[in-house]
Design a protein around this motif. Structure first.
Motif, short mmCIF file in Angstrom:
data_model
loop_
_atom_site.label_atom_id
_atom_site.label_comp_id
_atom_site.label_asym_id
_atom_site.label_seq_id
_atom_site.Cartn_x
_atom_site.Cartn_y
_atom_site.Cartn_z
N GLY A 50 37.39 53.59 27.87
CA GLY A 50 38.62 54.73 28.67
C GLY A 50 37.47 54.07 29.74
O GLY A 50 36.28 54.51 30.15
N GLY A 51 38.53 54.55 31.70
CA GLY A 51 37.99 53.77 31.98
C GLY A 51 38.01 55.27 33.07
O GLY A 51 38.04 55.29 34.66
N GLY A 52 37.42 56.63 32.83
CA GLY A 52 37.53 58.29 33.32
C GLY A 52 36.82 58.12 33.62
O GLY A 52 35.40 57.33 33.95
N PRO A 53 36.65 59.67 33.83
CA PRO A 53 34.98 59.98 34.56
C PRO A 53 34.24 59.66 33.63
O PRO A 53 32.79 59.56 34.14
CB PRO A 53 35.04 61.38 35.16
N ALA A 54 34.02 59.89 32.06
CA ALA A 54 32.98 59.86 31.25
C ALA A 54 33.02 57.91 31.39
O ALA A 54 31.87 58.60 30.79
CB ALA A 54 34.15 60.36 30.08
N GLY A 55 33.90 57.82 30.69
CA GLY A 55 33.99 56.56 30.61
C GLY A 55 32.63 55.75 31.79
O GLY A 55 32.16 54.97 31.56
N LEU A 56 33.66 55.69 32.76
CA LEU A 56 32.57 55.19 34.01
C LEU A 56 30.68 55.94 34.35
O LEU A 56 30.35 54.71 34.27
CB LEU A 56 33.34 55.48 35.20
N SER A 57 30.51 56.73 34.01
CA SER A 57 29.62 57.27 34.28
C SER A 57 28.46 57.19 33.12
O SER A 57 27.30 56.45 33.11
CB SER A 57 29.40 59.09 33.85
N ALA B 35 37.45 63.47 25.38
CA ALA B 35 38.12 62.70 23.96
C ALA B 35 37.53 63.89 22.51
O ALA B 35 37.05 63.78 21.30
CB ALA B 35 37.36 61.39 23.39
N SER B 36 36.12 64.42 23.07
CA SER B 36 34.78 64.90 22.58
C SER B 36 34.93 66.35 22.81
O SER B 36 34.98 67.17 21.52
CB SER B 36 33.92 64.69 23.16
N GLY B 37 35.71 66.80 23.53
CA GLY B 37 36.11 68.42 22.97
C GLY B 37 36.74 68.65 24.88
O GLY B 37 36.52 68.33 26.17
N ILE B 38 37.54 69.73 24.94
CA ILE B 38 38.25 69.63 26.01
C ILE B 38 37.46 70.75 26.74
O ILE B 38 36.81 71.50 26.58
CB ILE B 38 39.32 70.63 26.09
N GLU B 39 36.82 69.71 28.41
CA GLU B 39 36.12 71.16 29.27
C GLU B 39 36.43 69.97 30.49
O GLU B 39 37.63 70.41 30.67
CB GLU B 39 34.61 70.46 28.96
N GLU B 40 36.20 69.56 31.47
CA GLU B 40 36.40 69.08 32.72
C GLU B 40 35.55 67.49 32.89
O GLU B 40 35.10 67.50 32.65
CB GLU B 40 36.10 70.45 33.23
N ALA B 41 36.40 67.51 34.74
CA ALA B 41 35.39 66.14 34.74
C ALA B 41 34.31 66.21 34.73
O ALA B 41 33.69 65.37 34.67
CB ALA B 41 36.81 65.94 36.36
N SER B 42 33.47 67.53 35.17
CA SER B 42 32.00 67.24 35.62
C SER B 42 31.12 67.18 34.64
O SER B 42 30.89 66.07 34.95
CB SER B 42 32.11 68.48 36.78
N THR B 43 31.45 67.84 33.66
CA THR B 43 31.07 67.51 31.98
C THR B 43 30.86 66.35 32.27
O THR B 43 30.59 65.89 30.97
CB THR B 43 31.40 69.00 31.13
N ALA B 44 32.55 65.63 31.46
CA ALA B 44 32.81 64.68 30.89
C ALA B 44 32.05 63.70 31.92
O ALA B 44 31.33 62.87 30.84
CB ALA B 44 33.89 64.25 31.62
N MET B 45 31.21 63.56 33.25
CA MET B 45 30.99 62.52 33.81
C MET B 45 29.29 62.79 33.24
O MET B 45 28.77 61.87 33.15
CB MET B 45 30.94 63.10 35.45
N LEU B 46 29.20 64.07 33.01
CA LEU B 46 27.47 64.33 32.71
C LEU B 46 27.39 63.63 31.14
O LEU B 46 26.59 63.39 30.67
CB LEU B 46 27.12 65.98 32.29
N GLU B 47 29.27 64.10 29.77
CA GLU B 47 28.65 63.41 28.45
C GLU B 47 28.72 62.11 28.61
O GLU B 47 27.58 61.73 27.94
CB GLU B 47 29.49 65.13 28.05
#
Lengths: 522, 381
Positions: free
Chosen positions: A152-159, A436-448
């Protein structure tokens, strides 16, 4: 209808190309999906349902819902919402489960038996046509081994890849789409929060920044590639160019995002009922308007933001309705659309979507504190589009397929793979981050994603710069705590706490079991 | 859950539920079925759903023929749609050994009254399916009366029919121990309490072995992982099941339209592992593409694994247990329990109810392995 003028976006359309829909000649643009091109041509019905023959249209736009399956170049059940349009494609509306026998006269020319979701020109009919009598069946191609595989190349994956890359750990990022960025690429609004969390930057630009940061690091992007399965020993099976590929990794980060929730009401399957994310894709990526007049269902952040984006694209928004007594999103988003004259009707629900073959009307009514409709409060809206922004569910199928322990946490959006605060699942070396680990938002996804990337980098086992690792980890953990401390952070924070607690218990139980078996062996 | 019963059946697969039904039909209605998870959650629900009568040994062939006799009217008898279809079985021969064995098989099968014929590769294309790649195929045997059915619907139908006759089916209730007192079975222990019963049937598939051990009985049954996959649904293009022992494959199209198939990996380790492997996905899709090239663009949507409970002769263990009176075995089906379940279950019910079974089931008793004199069925895939 296509958007020509937009206050924020410029659409760089590719070459105009011709294709066929049920024998009718149409034109679209290179680089857009089949479904977008068909939608732009004013066609709303993509298929009919197998059992009852009901018309089905565009709905999720991310290859999840099967509402857009069509026959493309003789291959049935192609997900047209994620398949790029190509010159000369012959597309047919499917009214049944699909036929293969009649079209299979040149079998070796077809793409892989393994989910040929993207029939790509060039591969078929050219390369294969040169060697039509090849006796050997194509084998799965082995892409070998990578220290870190990010799905997955979204905010979490790229981060995750960036964090690991800064520590010198190589990664391969696998993404289903043409361009990385995940859902960021359709988010035209500016982000909130602090500067280090990309405040005042538009989502679409954050994706670009992450991608350019990644280009300096030892990371490789496999775009247009779908991960089909996660197997023991962190082996992944991939579909790329209609071919099956294998890849194994020391650590895997699953950052597969989320899918939009559906709402059940009579007519909810009519063409013209869309997920809010799908509408964003259609408008902000493909530059195609979903309809002329929209009813938005749901006044969380997504509902409010997409309603505003619809206005920006020149679409009329009849109303935003919300089942709860107050809006769920930020008030600043609500105020913006109220100022534009769009009513936000709280404590209202949709009763029915009506229309012959597509949405023509929507019936809305007030609900009381027990969610019962209030008789006599029905309002009818003349709309051609109903947009659903009623929450998301984590995409955790890969984790579950791989055998990760799962659980249900309402605050995180439903079924999720059990994971600790280091984001590791019950499968050693498999991490999960972002929606994928729980619905939040893009900012938290990047940190996670960063935290998962760091933990995964440690798992790879190469010597790392411990000081850098610790400082990056502290920074990301502090950032997450800050984002989850606000009033909107209550729910995910509670969910995550429950989750970490469960993970701890499971790990302790596992350790106890191991101790026991060691005792027995002694 | 009741605390006593006339008979406790362990296992809510097709065999367990069918035994319950045939017992109840005989008047023994105070019967409890214990199922660890949900109905058909074990080997039954994971199988390919084929119903084949073409076997290489007499007991398997006879049981299969007699079962098909029941299968043909089972939908009426159980008052349920179980997707039964007599689409035939095409068995492909690739080697000299295959051809020699198939000739023997056909002799045996015809002797037992089965309408089976041999087909040349050309005849396969004109008479069975034009889509098969017959490259390397020497000949095939074809039985148009072979069939298939939906394992979930069949198990549900047996369970519903049994319940209507008074049988209790306890889901999410594992059997922890078979209680034996003075050489006689006394009941079964579960986490929800004990059920005392003079008769216990061990129909727990691969898990029959550890279960029998709780009664001090050692069964010559070994569990092996067997993998299988299924495609997206398509409009009907294939009626028969197509199999080959030497090429190692079986596949058919379900009523829903999906292609379902698998093969037995000869190197699969024994044990209770039910995970899916990437190697299987790759090999199986290759086999499918080879045998039926029109399947090339078809998408695989799911793969899973289940357990074969394999005996030394690939024939089931059926009937009374030496040393433990009242304990009956119905396991060791070696990958073909679903297809012969109707007759096997009926015979076992006859034995438990004290009737003379219509067919001799003594030859399927576990004691046949003690002398080491048994014939292995070679028609196993």
């Amino acid at each position: 209808m296509r958007i020509d003028k937009h206050p924020i976006l410029k659409f760089h359309r590719g070459r105009e190309i011709e294709f066929e829909l049920d024998g009718r000649g149409l034109t679209g643009y290179e680089g857009e999906t089949i479904a977008a091109a068909i939608h732009a041509a004013g066609v709303r019905t993509l298929r009919t349902s197998i059992r009852l023959g009901r018309p089905r249209g565009f709905f999720c736009a991310i290859g999840r819902c099967s509402s857009c399956l069509m026959t493309v170049n003789g291959i049935p059940n192609v997900m047209t919402c994620i398949t790029p349009l190509e010159r000369g494609m012959k597309i047919e509306t499917q009214t049944d489960k699909g036929h293969i026998a009649e079209t299979g006269s040149s079998p070796r020319k077809g793409p892989s038996a393994l989910a040929a979701q993207r029939p790509r020109g060039g591969r078929r009919g050219t390369a294969d046509a040169e060697e039509p009598s090849r006796a050997e069946e194509p084998r799965a191609r082995d892409l070998g081994h990578t220290p870190l595989a990010v799905v997955g190349g979204g905010p979490a994956g790229l981060s995750a890849a960036i964090a690991a890359g800064r520590l010198g750990v190589e990664s391969v990022i696998i993404d289903e789409n043409e361009a990385p960025g995940g859902q960021l690429i359709k988010q035209t609004h500016m982000f909130f929060g602090s500067k280090e969390h990309y405040a005042k930057v538009r989502g679409v630009d954050i994706g670009g920044r992450l991608t350019s940061e990644l280009s300096e690091l030892p990371a490789r992007l496999l775009n247009n590639t779908t991960v089909l399965g996660l197997y023991p020993d962190r082996a992944l099976s991939l579909l790329r160019d209609g071919r099956h590929h294998r890849l194994s990794a020391d650590a895997v980060v699953l950052a597969t995002g989320a899918s939009e929730n559906m709402l059940a009401f009579p007519g909810c399957d009519l063409p013209g009922v869309y997920g809010a994310g799908a509408v964003q894709t259609l408008m902000n990526v493909d530059g195609v308007v979903p309809g002329a007049r929209v009813l938005m269902v749901g006044a969380g952040n997504i509902g409010l933001i997409v309603a505003y984006q619809l206005l920006q694209a020149g679409v009329e928004v009849a109303a935003v309705i919300e089942g709860l007594p107050t809006i769920g999103g930020y008030h600043v988003h609500g105020a913006k659309i109220r100022r534009a004259g769009v009513p936000i009707m709280t404590a209202h629900t949709i009763l029915e979507a009506e229309g012959r073959g597509r949405v023509e009307k929507a019936l809305v009514a007030r609900v009381d504190a027990d969610w019962r409709t209030v008789p006599g409060s029905e309002t009818e809206f003349d709309v051609d589009t109903v947009c659903l922004a009623v929450g998301l569910s984590p995409n955790c199928e890969l984790a579950l397929m791989g055998g990760c322990e799962e659980t249900y946490v309402a605050e995180l959006g439903g079924r999720v793979a059990v994971h600790g605060s280091d984001l590791e699942t019950s499968m050693p070396g498999v991490f999960i981050a972002g929606d994928a680990s729980g619905i939040e938002e893009a900012s938290t996804a990047m940190l996670e994603g960063r935290l998962a990337g760091l933990a995964a980098a440690e798992r790879v086992g190469e010597p790392l710069d411990e000081t850098l690792l610790e400082s990056m980890r502290d920074e990301a953990a502090d950032g997450l705590a800050a984002l989850r401390s606000g009033p909107f952070g209550d729910r995910p924070r509670t969910g995550k706490e429950k989750m970490y607690d469960l993970a701890r218990k499971l790990r302790q139980r596992g350790e106890r079991r191991e101790e026991r078996s060691v005792d027995v062996q002694k | 859950m009741r605390s006593s019963a006339e008979c406790v059946i362990i296992g809510g697969g097709v065999v367990g539920t069918a035994v319950a039904y045939y017992l109840a039909k005989r008047g023994m209605r105070d019967v409890v079925v214990l199922e660890r998870d949900f109905l058909a959650s074990g080997a039954t629900g994971r199988c390919g759903g084929g119903i084949r009568q073409q076997w290489s040994t007499e007991p398997n062939t006879r049981l299969a023929i007699e079962s098909v006799r029941i299968w043909k009217t089972l939908e009426d008898e159980l008052d349920a749609d179980i997707e039964f279809l007599q689409g035939g079985y095409l068995v492909l021969a690739y080697t000299d050994d295959d051809v020699a064995q198939f000739e023997k098989n056909v002799g045996l099968q015809r002797g037992l009254g089965l309408a089976v014929e041999t087909l040349s590769p050309e005849e396969i294309l004109t008479e069975v399916t034009p889509h098969l790649n017959t490259e390397g195929v020497r000949m095939a045997t074809w039985c148009a009366e072979d069939a298939s059915a939906n394992p979930f619907l069949t198990t549900q139908a047996y369970a519903d029919a049994a319940r209507r006759l008074g049988v209790e089916i306890e889901l999410w209730t594992p059997a922890c121990r078979i209680i034996v007192e003075g050489g006689r079975v006394a009941g079964v222990e579960t986490p929800r309490g004990k059920i005392s019963s003079p008769f216990v049937v061990n129909a727990a598939g691969g898990h029959s072995v550890p279960l029998a051990r709780t009664a001090g009985v050692e069964l010559p049954v070994t569990p092996y992982r067997r993998e299988i996959l299924v495609s997206e649904p398509l409009e009907r293009f294939l009626d028969p099941m197509i199999i080959s022992f030497s090429y190692g494959v079986y596949f058919r199209q379900t009523k829903h339209g999906a292609v379902i198939g698998g093969f037995a990996d000869p190197d699969a380790p024994e044990g209770f592992d039910e995970s899916s492997s990437l190697a299987f996905l790759v090999s199986m899709t290759k086999k499918l593409r080879h045998l039926m090239p029109i399947l090339a663009p078809v998408k695989i949507v799911r793969q899973w694994a289940g357990l074969y409970d394999v005996t030394p002769d690939a024939q089931p263990i059926l009937g009374a247990t030496d040393g433990v009176e009242g304990l009956f075995q119905a396991n060791g089906f070696s990958g073909h329990g679903f297809m012969i379940a109707p007759k096997v279950a009926e015979l076992l019910a006859q034995a438990i109810a004290g009737e003379e079974p219509e067919l001799d089931i003594e030859r399927l008793n576990a004691r046949r392995f003690e002398g080491g004199d048994f014939t292995q069925d070679r028609s196993v895939v």
